[in-house]
Scaffold this active site. Structure first.
Site, PDB file in Angstrom:
ATOM      1  N   CYS A 112      42.544  28.616  26.320  1.00 12.47           N
ATOM      2  CA  CYS A 112      42.875  30.126  26.050  1.00 12.47           C
ATOM      3  C   CYS A 112      43.977  30.919  25.402  1.00 12.47           C
ATOM      4  O   CYS A 112      43.853  31.789  25.176  1.00 12.47           O
ATOM      5  CB  CYS A 112      42.253  30.972  27.157  1.00 12.47           C
ATOM      6  SG  CYS A 112      40.812  30.203  28.043  1.00 12.47           S
ATOM      7  N   HIS A 252      45.259  37.978  26.891  1.00  9.87           N
ATOM      8  CA  HIS A 252      43.951  37.278  27.580  1.00  9.87           C
ATOM      9  C   HIS A 252      42.684  37.774  28.175  1.00  9.87           C
ATOM     10  O   HIS A 252      43.688  38.061  29.377  1.00  9.87           O
ATOM     11  CB  HIS A 252      44.229  36.277  27.009  1.00  9.87           C
ATOM     12  CG  HIS A 252      42.848  35.129  28.136  1.00  9.87           C
ATOM     13  ND1 HIS A 252      41.555  34.796  26.828  1.00  9.87           N
ATOM     14  CD2 HIS A 252      42.191  34.240  28.638  1.00  9.87           C
ATOM     15  CE1 HIS A 252      40.787  34.216  27.213  1.00  9.87           C
ATOM     16  NE2 HIS A 252      41.599  34.024  27.977  1.00  9.87           N
ATOM     17  N   ASN A 282      34.697  36.437  28.853  1.00 12.56           N
ATOM     18  CA  ASN A 282      36.007  35.529  28.731  1.00 12.56           C
ATOM     19  C   ASN A 282      35.596  34.502  26.548  1.00 12.56           C
ATOM     20  O   ASN A 282      34.393  33.049  26.801  1.00 12.56           O
ATOM     21  CB  ASN A 282      36.472  33.986  29.229  1.00 12.56           C
ATOM     22  CG  ASN A 282      37.296  33.325  28.993  1.00 12.56           C
ATOM     23  OD1 ASN A 282      38.079  33.643  28.130  1.00 12.56           O
ATOM     24  ND2 ASN A 282      37.559  32.891  29.634  1.00 12.56           N
TER      25      ASN A 282
HETATM   26  N1  ACO Z   1      27.023  34.134  41.376  1.00  9.71           N
HETATM   27  C1  ACO Z   1      26.861  34.300  42.908  1.00  9.71           C
HETATM   28  N2  ACO Z   1      27.866  33.455  43.359  1.00  9.71           N
HETATM   29  C2  ACO Z   1      28.561  32.658  43.091  1.00  9.71           C
HETATM   30  C3  ACO Z   1      28.630  32.669  41.653  1.00  9.71           C
HETATM   31  C4  ACO Z   1      27.079  33.446  40.871  1.00  9.71           C
HETATM   32  N3  ACO Z   1      28.084  33.539  39.045  1.00  9.71           N
HETATM   33  N4  ACO Z   1      29.833  31.601  41.781  1.00  9.71           N
HETATM   34  C5  ACO Z   1      30.211  31.607  42.370  1.00  9.71           C
HETATM   35  N5  ACO Z   1      29.343  32.019  43.642  1.00  9.71           N
HETATM   36  C6  ACO Z   1      29.287  31.802  44.738  1.00  9.71           C
HETATM   37  C7  ACO Z   1      30.338  29.899  44.785  1.00  9.71           C
HETATM   38  O1  ACO Z   1      29.053  29.158  45.090  1.00  9.71           O
HETATM   39  C8  ACO Z   1      30.712  31.010  46.828  1.00  9.71           C
HETATM   40  O2  ACO Z   1      29.651  30.505  47.255  1.00  9.71           O
HETATM   41  P1  ACO Z   1      30.454  29.919  48.442  1.00  9.71           P
HETATM   42  O3  ACO Z   1      31.255  30.893  49.912  1.00  9.71           O
HETATM   43  O4  ACO Z   1      28.570  30.120  49.527  1.00  9.71           O
HETATM   44  O5  ACO Z   1      30.388  28.784  48.089  1.00  9.71           O
HETATM   45  C9  ACO Z   1      31.247  32.381  46.348  1.00  9.71           C
HETATM   46  O6  ACO Z   1      30.607  32.584  45.326  1.00  9.71           O
HETATM   47  C10 ACO Z   1      33.226  32.234  46.463  1.00  9.71           C
HETATM   48  O7  ACO Z   1      33.272  30.972  44.949  1.00  9.71           O
HETATM   49  P2  ACO Z   1      35.306  31.374  44.392  1.00  9.71           P
HETATM   50  O8  ACO Z   1      35.327  30.445  43.584  1.00  9.71           O
HETATM   51  O9  ACO Z   1      35.406  31.386  45.582  1.00  9.71           O
HETATM   52  O10 ACO Z   1      34.951  33.174  44.058  1.00  9.71           O
HETATM   53  P3  ACO Z   1      35.882  33.944  43.549  1.00  9.71           P
HETATM   54  O11 ACO Z   1      36.165  35.090  43.832  1.00  9.71           O
HETATM   55  O12 ACO Z   1      36.999  32.856  43.376  1.00  9.71           O
HETATM   56  O13 ACO Z   1      35.570  34.631  42.134  1.00  9.71           O
HETATM   57  C11 ACO Z   1      36.001  33.214  39.711  1.00  9.71           C
HETATM   58  C12 ACO Z   1      35.235  32.862  40.879  1.00  9.71           C
HETATM   59  C13 ACO Z   1      35.429  34.536  39.451  1.00  9.71           C
HETATM   60  C14 ACO Z   1      35.667  32.083  39.189  1.00  9.71           C
HETATM   61  C15 ACO Z   1      37.632  32.859  40.187  1.00  9.71           C
HETATM   62  O14 ACO Z   1      37.802  32.423  40.967  1.00  9.71           O
HETATM   63  C16 ACO Z   1      38.253  33.800  38.416  1.00  9.71           C
HETATM   64  O15 ACO Z   1      37.936  34.008  38.364  1.00  9.71           O
HETATM   65  N6  ACO Z   1      38.955  32.645  38.215  1.00  9.71           N
HETATM   66  C17 ACO Z   1      39.866  32.235  37.055  1.00  9.71           C
HETATM   67  C18 ACO Z   1      39.183  31.082  36.236  1.00  9.71           C
HETATM   68  C19 ACO Z   1      38.745  31.914  35.035  1.00  9.71           C
HETATM   69  O16 ACO Z   1      38.781  33.365  34.875  1.00  9.71           O
HETATM   70  N7  ACO Z   1      38.849  30.875  34.257  1.00  9.71           N
HETATM   71  C20 ACO Z   1      38.810  31.154  33.202  1.00  9.71           C
HETATM   72  C21 ACO Z   1      39.235  30.226  31.761  1.00  9.71           C
HETATM   73  S1  ACO Z   1      41.133  30.279  32.200  1.00  9.71           S
HETATM   74  C22 ACO Z   1      41.245  31.639  31.810  1.00  9.71           C
HETATM   75  O17 ACO Z   1      41.193  32.112  31.017  1.00  9.71           O
HETATM   76  C23 ACO Z   1      42.232  32.062  32.693  1.00  9.71           C
END
Ligand code: ACO
Length: 325
Positions: A112, A252, A282
């Site tokens: 990214c 980004h 993204n």
């Molecule tokens: N739909 C429904 N539920 C979901 C989904 C979905 N698409 N994805 C995950 N869940 C569930 C998980 O299974 C989990 O369930 P559980 O509690 O029963 O285990 C629950 O939601 C919470 O999961 P988390 O991973 O803790 O959710 P979080 O609030 O952290 O959000 C996310 C996840 C959106 C990926 C977040 O962590 C994030 O944005 N991280 C940054 C990563 C990113 O953007 N990476 C891109 C590349 S790097 C960059 O560009 C920065």
């Protein structure tokens, strides 16, 4: 001598995939995706297109805006983690497509942060006097790198390309600074395990889904916000500016929550911060040049404006740039 942006261009595939479409593929909901990421829809490349096709159109649009002919281009740097082939570089495909017969071309792999790495590389090339005009492109086909059965990742990404055309000019405007960082200790929090030399192609590898992007979102989130804030502050400090001097912050576009947390820590207003992650998700190395192109065409970038940009991604890699428009 500065590297000044004289043209911008972007290309987004026509096909729109909404969160409601994703509800039919995995156990998710529009509400969950919007609340956690701010993403409402993303673009998906057509079956007969590839990364180089999108990059070519974005590059042609940037050249058209600048009124520059292909033969005038000295360098093409293309940021991608989803190139047409493992090698040669997708930049070479673009070079042939646009007929930039005097350019040399290479890809940059920094996930990214790729566009900022590519911009920094082209900026150094121009400042060293090694050439005058450089195309810097970010292009990604992430729809072919995600596991469409993994709700943790497939809802986040999209396809697209953006490009800027840099020109060597004796001017106060142009790229003022680039600050880049990497930390390979975090590699496995965000990566694509196969297929490369470490995990060469195999039936077992396909069964283990090695060719798909893997991510520990929670961990990435924390480091991303901290790093984006620090490296943005570094860009401002190095040039003797403060947050109030920034006309547009074009980070980004990974996730609305990351953007809002970073903007808040930098004490930037909503008006100063450009956001389009809701429309495209993204697109990794392509988000920043797409956003620059959109911001320009929306009349948000005026001559003399200070543009701050920052990125964070797999590697880990991160960086920032400050540009005088
Ligand atoms: N739909 C429904 N539920 C979901 C989904 C979905 N698409 N994805 C995950 N869940 C569930 C998980 O299974 C989990 O369930 P559980 O509690 O029963 O285990 C629950 O939601 C919470 O999961 P988390 O991973 O803790 O959710 P979080 O609030 O952290 O959000 C996310 C996840 C959106 C990926 C977040 O962590 C994030 O944005 N991280 C940054 C990563 C990113 O953007 N990476 C891109 C590349 S790097 C960059 O560009 C920065």
């Amino acid at each position: 001598m500065k590297a000044r942006i004289i043209g911008t261009g972007s290309y987004l595939p026509e096909k729109i995939m909404t969160n409601y479409d994703l509800e039919k593929l995995v156990d998710t909901s529009h509400e969950w995706i919007v609340t956690r990421t701010g993403i409402e829809e993303r673009r998906i490349i057509a079956d007969d297109q590839s990364t180089s096709d999108m990059a070519t159109i974005a590059a042609q649009r940037a050249m058209e805006m600048a009124g520059v002919k292909p033969a005038e281009i000295d360098l093409i740097v293309l940021a991608t983690i989803t190139g047409d082939y493992p090698w040669p570089a997708t930049a070479c495909v673009v070079q042939a497509n646009i007929g930039a017969k005097n350019a040399f071309a290479y890809d940059v792999s920094a996930a990214c942060s790729g566009f900022l790495y590519a911009l920094s590389s082209a900026n150094d090339f121009i400042r060293a006097g090694s050439g005058k005009k450089a195309l810097v492109i970010g292009a990604e086909t992430l729809s072919r790198a995600v596991d469409w059965t993994d709700r943790n990742t497939c809802v986040l990404f999209g396809d697209g390309a953006g490009a800027v055309l840099l020109d060597a000019q004796e001017s106060d405007s142009g790229v003022l600074s680039c600050h880049l960082y990497s930390d390979g200790n975090y590699l496995e929090l965000l990566y694509q395990p196969g297929f490369g030399a470490k995990h060469p192609p195999s039936v077992e590898g396909i069964e283990a889904k090695l060719p798909y992007l893997k991510m520990q979102g929670n961990e990435v989130f924390k480091v991303a916000v901290r790093s984006l804030t620090e490296v943005s502050k570094e860009a401002l400090k190095a040039n003797g500016f403060g947050s109030a001097d920034v006309a547009q912050f074009i980070p980004h576009q990974a996730n609305l929550r990351i953007l809002e947390a970073t903007t808040k820590r930098l004490k930037l207003t909503e008006k100063q911060s450009f956001i389009n992650v809701n429309k495209y998700g993204n697109t990794s190395g392509a988000t920043i040049p797409i956003a620059i192109d959109e911001a320009y065409h929306q009349g948000l970038l005026k001559e003399g404006d200070l543009i701050l940009s920052a990125a964070f991604g797999g590697g880990f890699t991160w960086g920032s740039t400050l540009i005088r428009w």
